[in-house]
Write a protein that holds these residues in place. Structure first.
Motif, mmCIF file in Angstrom:
data_model
loop_
_atom_site.group_PDB
_atom_site.id
_atom_site.type_symbol
_atom_site.label_atom_id
_atom_site.label_comp_id
_atom_site.label_asym_id
_atom_site.label_seq_id
_atom_site.Cartn_x
_atom_site.Cartn_y
_atom_site.Cartn_z
ATOM 1 N N PHE A 49 0.866 -0.997 0.027
ATOM 2 C CA PHE A 49 -0.038 0.038 -0.002
ATOM 3 C C PHE A 49 0.870 1.022 -0.116
ATOM 4 O O PHE A 49 1.985 1.269 0.692
ATOM 5 C CB PHE A 49 -0.890 0.061 1.117
ATOM 6 C CG PHE A 49 -2.191 -0.851 1.280
ATOM 7 C CD1 PHE A 49 -3.019 -0.548 0.367
ATOM 8 C CD2 PHE A 49 -2.032 -1.969 1.829
ATOM 9 C CE1 PHE A 49 -4.185 -1.434 0.696
ATOM 10 C CE2 PHE A 49 -3.419 -2.864 1.998
ATOM 11 C CZ PHE A 49 -4.246 -2.522 1.113
ATOM 12 N N ASP A 50 0.486 2.315 -0.586
ATOM 13 C CA ASP A 50 1.259 3.694 -0.388
ATOM 14 C C ASP A 50 0.881 4.050 0.954
ATOM 15 O O ASP A 50 -0.086 3.603 1.580
ATOM 16 C CB ASP A 50 0.933 4.580 -1.557
ATOM 17 C CG ASP A 50 -0.601 5.301 -1.474
ATOM 18 O OD1 ASP A 50 -1.258 4.623 -0.671
ATOM 19 O OD2 ASP A 50 -0.864 6.371 -2.252
ATOM 20 N N ARG A 51 1.358 5.229 1.293
ATOM 21 C CA ARG A 51 1.276 5.831 2.656
ATOM 22 C C ARG A 51 0.011 6.316 2.852
ATOM 23 O O ARG A 51 -0.394 6.298 4.022
ATOM 24 C CB ARG A 51 2.333 6.952 2.512
ATOM 25 C CG ARG A 51 2.775 7.629 3.993
ATOM 26 C CD ARG A 51 3.659 8.704 3.729
ATOM 27 N NE ARG A 51 3.721 9.111 5.263
ATOM 28 C CZ ARG A 51 4.696 10.253 5.656
ATOM 29 N NH1 ARG A 51 5.179 10.885 4.536
ATOM 30 N NH2 ARG A 51 5.055 10.681 6.761
ATOM 31 N N ASP A 52 -0.848 7.015 1.857
ATOM 32 C CA ASP A 52 -2.162 7.550 2.134
ATOM 33 C C ASP A 52 -3.223 6.370 2.099
ATOM 34 O O ASP A 52 -4.561 6.739 2.026
ATOM 35 C CB ASP A 52 -2.318 8.615 1.107
ATOM 36 C CG ASP A 52 -1.362 9.564 1.251
ATOM 37 O OD1 ASP A 52 -1.064 9.994 2.359
ATOM 38 O OD2 ASP A 52 -0.891 10.221 0.075
ATOM 39 N N ASN A 53 -2.929 4.991 1.661
ATOM 40 C CA ASN A 53 -3.875 4.070 1.691
ATOM 41 C C ASN A 53 -4.518 4.264 0.514
ATOM 42 O O ASN A 53 -5.840 3.537 0.474
ATOM 43 C CB ASN A 53 -4.773 3.854 2.801
ATOM 44 C CG ASN A 53 -3.827 3.534 4.131
ATOM 45 O OD1 ASN A 53 -2.942 3.071 4.229
ATOM 46 N ND2 ASN A 53 -4.345 3.837 5.347
ATOM 47 N N LEU A 106 0.083 -1.078 -4.890
ATOM 48 C CA LEU A 106 1.090 -1.747 -6.023
ATOM 49 C C LEU A 106 1.258 -2.977 -5.844
ATOM 50 O O LEU A 106 1.484 -3.763 -4.904
ATOM 51 C CB LEU A 106 2.290 -0.998 -5.734
ATOM 52 C CG LEU A 106 2.633 0.501 -6.581
ATOM 53 C CD1 LEU A 106 1.471 1.572 -5.758
ATOM 54 C CD2 LEU A 106 4.133 0.995 -6.301
ATOM 55 N N ALA A 107 1.063 -3.826 -7.028
ATOM 56 C CA ALA A 107 1.190 -5.052 -7.096
ATOM 57 C C ALA A 107 2.340 -5.271 -8.409
ATOM 58 O O ALA A 107 2.316 -4.726 -9.428
ATOM 59 C CB ALA A 107 -0.235 -5.857 -7.637
ATOM 60 N N TRP A 111 -3.196 0.352 -8.365
ATOM 61 C CA TRP A 111 -4.520 0.333 -8.280
ATOM 62 C C TRP A 111 -5.002 1.361 -7.190
ATOM 63 O O TRP A 111 -4.712 1.459 -6.201
ATOM 64 C CB TRP A 111 -4.909 -1.090 -8.005
ATOM 65 C CG TRP A 111 -4.511 -2.473 -8.769
ATOM 66 C CD1 TRP A 111 -3.284 -2.947 -8.745
ATOM 67 C CD2 TRP A 111 -5.355 -2.644 -10.042
ATOM 68 N NE1 TRP A 111 -3.284 -4.013 -9.898
ATOM 69 C CE2 TRP A 111 -4.589 -3.757 -10.455
ATOM 70 C CE3 TRP A 111 -6.932 -2.478 -10.295
ATOM 71 C CZ2 TRP A 111 -5.111 -4.419 -11.607
ATOM 72 C CZ3 TRP A 111 -6.979 -2.959 -11.393
ATOM 73 C CH2 TRP A 111 -6.287 -4.244 -12.070
ATOM 74 N N ASP A 112 -6.093 1.868 -7.833
ATOM 75 C CA ASP A 112 -7.165 2.373 -6.787
ATOM 76 C C ASP A 112 -8.064 1.493 -6.472
ATOM 77 O O ASP A 112 -8.868 0.893 -6.990
ATOM 78 C CB ASP A 112 -7.646 3.654 -7.438
ATOM 79 C CG ASP A 112 -8.745 4.279 -6.554
ATOM 80 O OD1 ASP A 112 -9.130 4.064 -5.594
ATOM 81 O OD2 ASP A 112 -9.011 5.489 -6.886
ATOM 82 N N HIS A 113 -7.794 0.712 -5.087
ATOM 83 C CA HIS A 113 -8.396 -0.210 -4.598
ATOM 84 C C HIS A 113 -9.795 -0.096 -4.378
ATOM 85 O O HIS A 113 -10.480 -0.934 -4.239
ATOM 86 C CB HIS A 113 -7.733 -0.907 -3.504
ATOM 87 C CG HIS A 113 -7.459 0.062 -2.367
ATOM 88 N ND1 HIS A 113 -8.467 0.445 -1.472
ATOM 89 C CD2 HIS A 113 -6.208 0.646 -1.921
ATOM 90 C CE1 HIS A 113 -7.879 1.297 -0.712
ATOM 91 N NE2 HIS A 113 -6.697 1.382 -1.020
ATOM 92 N N VAL A 153 -4.503 2.628 -12.399
ATOM 93 C CA VAL A 153 -4.342 4.082 -12.391
ATOM 94 C C VAL A 153 -2.796 4.339 -12.906
ATOM 95 O O VAL A 153 -2.327 5.540 -13.027
ATOM 96 C CB VAL A 153 -4.344 4.877 -11.085
ATOM 97 C CG1 VAL A 153 -5.787 4.798 -10.648
ATOM 98 C CG2 VAL A 153 -3.362 4.494 -9.878
ATOM 99 N N GLY A 154 -2.046 3.270 -13.118
ATOM 100 C CA GLY A 154 -0.637 3.362 -13.419
ATOM 101 C C GLY A 154 0.283 2.123 -13.465
ATOM 102 O O GLY A 154 -0.443 1.146 -12.686
ATOM 103 N N THR A 155 1.206 2.121 -14.217
ATOM 104 C CA THR A 155 2.246 1.139 -14.398
ATOM 105 C C THR A 155 3.762 1.417 -14.357
ATOM 106 O O THR A 155 3.684 2.785 -14.924
ATOM 107 C CB THR A 155 1.958 0.142 -15.670
ATOM 108 O OG1 THR A 155 1.964 0.748 -16.932
ATOM 109 C CG2 THR A 155 0.404 -0.399 -15.484
#
Length: 304
Positions: free
Chosen positions: A14-18, A22-23, A33-35, A41-43
């Motif tokens: 997870f990123d810091r802001d939840n 990232l996978a 991913w925006d879970h 949202v990006g690669t």
């Protein structure tokens, strides 16, 4: 469930802001991913060789990636550029996992030849690394797991012989082994310190998670020995109230840390061993990933 991971998921964070998950995949791509909406949202990619493990720095600005050829790199995630590249040695000493220290100043690399290399990220040259020999237990055994304590003063490592080594750092930043915790009969695959730093959980190729008092190197009773299977990964919730274990049969076990006899088994869509399990920073989500490319996100109920 998040779809579309080719070749299995090899890293999850997870990123810091939840907000993002990232996978990293065996196909050589890191998906963001925006879970909440299950939207990609990006690669970052495609990589050759492909990443086998990813880890975020505590401030969320850097992403460490270990690749299948044993090399390792640190990425500036916001800019999407590689910031540093650790020279990697030889095939026998190839990196397998990476872990940032809590202050973000050190990166520890677990290596295939039984050593751990610690790097000062601002001084990436051979004069500012330290080699921890015997970190995998038996001579030459790969280091399968490593974890920093929340204070950053302890580093736990483990490997094929089932021993868990504790290393302590002094004021000059030098690491020395201070304890060897024995109790596992087989290889240890996962280590996790509790948020308070007093409890170290270890699990591996036997049906038990063992809890150790990291302050005095004393063993505590293991929760749920009769319920677990081969354990591939572990994670404490941020509050320390739960301990989650990913299992080789595709299931998850979650224990109440205060009352280990209270536990639950979660069975999602995983059809292969779970290789990664982690909580979001607020403890509200639990994510799991497996070799079949599936990522499952679980909502964690709040305590009453």
């Amino acid at each position: 469930q998040l779809p579309g991971h080719t070749g299995g998921v090899t890293g999850l964070v997870f990123d810091r802001d939840n907000r993002l998950l990232l996978a990293a995949t065996a196909g050589g791509v890191i998906h963001a991913w925006d879970h909440a909406t299950a939207r990609r949202v990006g690669t970052l990619g495609g990589y050759s060789p492909s990443p086998r493990h990813v880890s975020y720095s505590p401030d969320g600005n850097l992403l460490a990636a270990v690749y299948t050829d044993g090399s390792a790199a640190v990425w500036d995630w916001a800019e999407g550029v590689k910031s540093t590249h650790m020279p990697l040695l030889s095939k026998s000493s190839a990196a397998r996992h990476a872990c940032f220290s809590p202050d973000g100043q050190l990166l520890a690399l677990a290596c295939a030849n039984g050593t751990v290399r610690t790097w000062h990220l601002k001084q990436l040259d051979p004069l500012h690394q330290q080699l921890l020999e015997g970190a995998g237990g038996a001579a030459g055994s790969p280091v399968r797991a490593l974890a920093f304590s929340p204070s950053g003063l302890l580093l736990a490592t483990a490997g094929d012989d089932g021993d868990v080594c504790l290393w302590n750092t002094n004021t000059r930043g030098q690491w020395t082994q201070t304890a060897c915790l024995q109790g596992h009969a087989y290889a240890v695959n996962a280590l996790a310190f509790s948020p308070c730093g007093q409890v170290l959980a270890s699990g591996g190729n036997e049906s038990a998670v063992r809890l150790w008092d990291a302050t005095i190197s004393g063993r505590r009773p293991a929760p749920g020995e009769q319920h677990a299977r081969v354990i591939s990964c572990l994670a404490h919730s941020p509050s320390g109230s739960q301990l989650a274990a990913g299992l080789a049969d595709g299931g998850l076990c979650v224990w109440d840390a205060a009352a280990p006899h209270r536990w639950a088994r979660l069975q999602g869509e995983h059809r292969r061993p779970i290789g990664r399990v982690l909580y979001s920073a607020d403890g509200g989500l639990l994510a799991s990933a497996s070799d079949d490319g599936r990522v499952c996100i679980w909502s964690v109920p709040r305590p009453p």
